[in-house]
Design a protein around this motif. Structure first.
Motif, PDB file in Angstrom:
ATOM      1  N   TRP A   1       0.834  -1.197   0.000  1.00  0.00           N
ATOM      2  CA  TRP A   1       0.000   0.000   0.000  1.00  0.00           C
ATOM      3  C   TRP A   1       0.877   1.258   0.000  1.00  0.00           C
ATOM      4  O   TRP A   1       2.104   1.186   0.156  1.00  0.00           O
ATOM      5  CB  TRP A   1      -0.911  -0.023   1.226  1.00  0.00           C
TER       6      TRP A   1
ATOM      7  N   SER B   1      -4.879  -1.192  -1.415  1.00  0.00           N
ATOM      8  CA  SER B   1      -4.871   0.253  -1.570  1.00  0.00           C
ATOM      9  C   SER B   1      -4.079   0.645  -2.817  1.00  0.00           C
ATOM     10  O   SER B   1      -4.451   0.249  -3.920  1.00  0.00           O
ATOM     11  CB  SER B   1      -4.323   0.899  -0.288  1.00  0.00           C
TER      12      SER B   1
ATOM     13  N   ALA C   1      -9.481  -2.942  -1.610  1.00  0.00           N
ATOM     14  CA  ALA C   1      -9.618  -1.498  -1.403  1.00  0.00           C
ATOM     15  C   ALA C   1      -8.878  -0.712  -2.475  1.00  0.00           C
ATOM     16  O   ALA C   1      -8.102   0.184  -2.188  1.00  0.00           O
ATOM     17  CB  ALA C   1      -9.129  -1.106  -0.015  1.00  0.00           C
TER      18      ALA C   1
ATOM     19  N   HIS D   1     -13.878  -4.897  -1.052  1.00  0.00           N
ATOM     20  CA  HIS D   1     -13.947  -3.488  -0.657  1.00  0.00           C
ATOM     21  C   HIS D   1     -14.877  -3.351   0.539  1.00  0.00           C
ATOM     22  O   HIS D   1     -15.869  -4.073   0.663  1.00  0.00           O
ATOM     23  CB  HIS D   1     -14.492  -2.647  -1.816  1.00  0.00           C
TER      24      HIS D   1
ATOM     25  N   ASP E   1     -14.982   2.225   4.009  1.00  0.00           N
ATOM     26  CA  ASP E   1     -13.705   2.760   3.513  1.00  0.00           C
ATOM     27  C   ASP E   1     -13.847   4.251   3.239  1.00  0.00           C
ATOM     28  O   ASP E   1     -14.675   4.667   2.423  1.00  0.00           O
ATOM     29  CB  ASP E   1     -13.305   2.016   2.229  1.00  0.00           C
ATOM     30  N   ARG E   2     -13.045   5.083   3.909  1.00  0.00           N
ATOM     31  CA  ARG E   2     -13.085   6.529   3.706  1.00  0.00           C
ATOM     32  C   ARG E   2     -11.894   7.026   2.880  1.00  0.00           C
ATOM     33  O   ARG E   2     -11.858   8.197   2.505  1.00  0.00           O
ATOM     34  CB  ARG E   2     -13.084   7.242   5.063  1.00  0.00           C
ATOM     35  N   VAL E   3     -10.925   6.170   2.617  1.00  0.00           N
ATOM     36  CA  VAL E   3      -9.736   6.575   1.849  1.00  0.00           C
ATOM     37  C   VAL E   3      -9.991   6.412   0.353  1.00  0.00           C
ATOM     38  O   VAL E   3      -9.767   7.335  -0.439  1.00  0.00           O
ATOM     39  CB  VAL E   3      -8.503   5.762   2.288  1.00  0.00           C
ATOM     40  N   ILE E   4     -10.450   5.236  -0.038  1.00  0.00           N
ATOM     41  CA  ILE E   4     -10.897   4.988  -1.417  1.00  0.00           C
ATOM     42  C   ILE E   4     -12.345   4.522  -1.298  1.00  0.00           C
ATOM     43  O   ILE E   4     -12.627   3.323  -1.215  1.00  0.00           O
ATOM     44  CB  ILE E   4     -10.018   3.941  -2.131  1.00  0.00           C
TER      45      ILE E   4
ATOM     46  N   SER F   1      -9.575  13.443  -4.095  1.00  0.00           N
ATOM     47  CA  SER F   1      -9.089  12.798  -2.887  1.00  0.00           C
ATOM     48  C   SER F   1      -7.741  13.398  -2.504  1.00  0.00           C
ATOM     49  O   SER F   1      -6.990  13.852  -3.372  1.00  0.00           O
ATOM     50  CB  SER F   1      -8.936  11.291  -3.130  1.00  0.00           C
TER      51      SER F   1
ATOM     52  N   HIS G   1     -10.821   1.062   5.572  1.00  0.00           N
ATOM     53  CA  HIS G   1      -9.702   0.941   4.634  1.00  0.00           C
ATOM     54  C   HIS G   1      -8.619   0.087   5.292  1.00  0.00           C
ATOM     55  O   HIS G   1      -7.695   0.594   5.920  1.00  0.00           O
ATOM     56  CB  HIS G   1      -9.156   2.327   4.271  1.00  0.00           C
ATOM     57  N   ARG G   2      -8.773  -1.218   5.139  1.00  0.00           N
ATOM     58  CA  ARG G   2      -7.912  -2.161   5.851  1.00  0.00           C
ATOM     59  C   ARG G   2      -7.820  -3.456   5.052  1.00  0.00           C
ATOM     60  O   ARG G   2      -8.746  -3.829   4.339  1.00  0.00           O
ATOM     61  CB  ARG G   2      -8.494  -2.436   7.237  1.00  0.00           C
TER      62      ARG G   2
END
Length: 307
Positions: free
Chosen positions: A81, A160, A184, A204, A208-211, A219, A277-278
């Motif tokens: 990632w 990621s 993700a 997914h 998830d708040r990152v992607i 973003s 996001h993990r």
């Protein structure tokens, strides 16, 4: 005319020069590695290999489990990632445990600036236009000179930024990478028109708040944003000419699975209601998120390979 002793010396020198010209390509390619360091590993051996690519020294870790069967092996490329490393991916996420049972070796490459140029994302690699496609193809070629790899069984997985890169690899080089397992991630490659069917597992999280799974216009890690995850999966299913899809759900996950895809390709999209996001792995992953990625990765690969 040369004296006899000098003629013998000249003939020997000429034969050595000729031999140097006709050294097998495999040996030349293997010699491109700058260094190899062997480090301790549970259940096998890890080689840390340094390659000279585009004027820079770049490295990857190669895990070879003890007791591999004496036949062509699966190669899984595991791409870390943003801000991750190859060593952390290997140590923390448990992919090595399934390698022996699946007669596989795993290559963990390191991105420059701990990043990958997946198209529009991410970090140092995108800002400096790093040719990660070239590097990762060199990694595959280098592994093939060290271990007997089945070229029809080369896959990539990533989390990621690594998942974004996994999409780019199957989009651009389906002749090398037949299968991708993306966690993700999304499709942010410049174009995605694989020349042959490819298999995809995309996992997914709804949280998830990152992607974000629904996509986002802009973003902090990619000013051009990300498409909805379902659009990325649908695109691969369209390329594979899949006939339709089924959907099944339980308390934690929903699984969308295409069927009737060209050349038996497999396309699957698993969404977790509780996953942020993990990269989900470990003893509580299944009960918490509904998915545990290492066993899911190996089980998907077993269904995705051509018979």
């Amino acid at each position: 005319m040369l004296p006899p002793r000098l003629r013998r010396w000249w003939a020997l020198a000429l034969s050595l020069a000729t031999a140097a010209v006709v050294v097998p390509t495999a040996l030349l390619a293997s010699a491109q590695s700058q260094s190899v360091q062997v480090v301790a590993a549970t259940g096998g051996q890890v080689q840390v290999v340094t390659l000279h690519v585009d004027g820079r020294d770049r490295s990857y870790r190669l895990f070879v489990p003890t007791g591999l069967q004496d036949r062509a092996h699966t190669l899984l490329l595991a791409v870390h990632w943003l801000n991750g490393t190859a060593a952390r991916f290997e140590a923390n996420y448990g992919l090595d445990r399934g390698a022996l049972a699946n007669n596989a070796v795993i290559a963990y490459p390191d991105g420059l600036g701990r990043s990958w140029d997946a198209g529009t994302c991410c970090g140092y690699a995108v800002r400096h236009r790093v040719d990660d496609m070239r590097f990762l193809l060199r990694v595959v070629a280098d592994v093939e000179h060290r271990v007997h790899i089945d070229p029809a069984r080369v896959a990539v997985t990533g989390f990621s930024n690594g998942a974004l890169m996994s999409y780019r690899l199957i989009c651009t080089r389906p002749d090398v990478f037949r299968v991708a397992i993306a966690v993700a991630g999304d499709m942010v490659a410049p174009a995605c028109q694989p020349s042959k069917p490819v298999s995809l597992l995309h996992v997914h999280g709804v949280r998830d708040r990152v992607i974000p799974i629904a996509g986002v216009r802009s973003s902090p890690i990619d000013r051009t944003g990300f498409p909805p995850a379902a659009d990325s999966v649908d695109h691969i299913a369209d390329v594979d000419r899949c006939a339709g899809a089924t959907t099944s759900s339980n308390a934690l996950t929903t699984t969308w699975a295409a069927y009737g895809c060209a050349s038996g390709a497999q396309v699957r999209f698993i969404t977790s209601q509780t996953l942020p996001h993990r990269y989900p792995t470990g003893p509580t992953a299944t009960s918490t998120y509904g998915v545990d990625m290492p066993p899911l990765t190996w089980s998907f690969l077993r269904t995705a390979w051509p018979s």
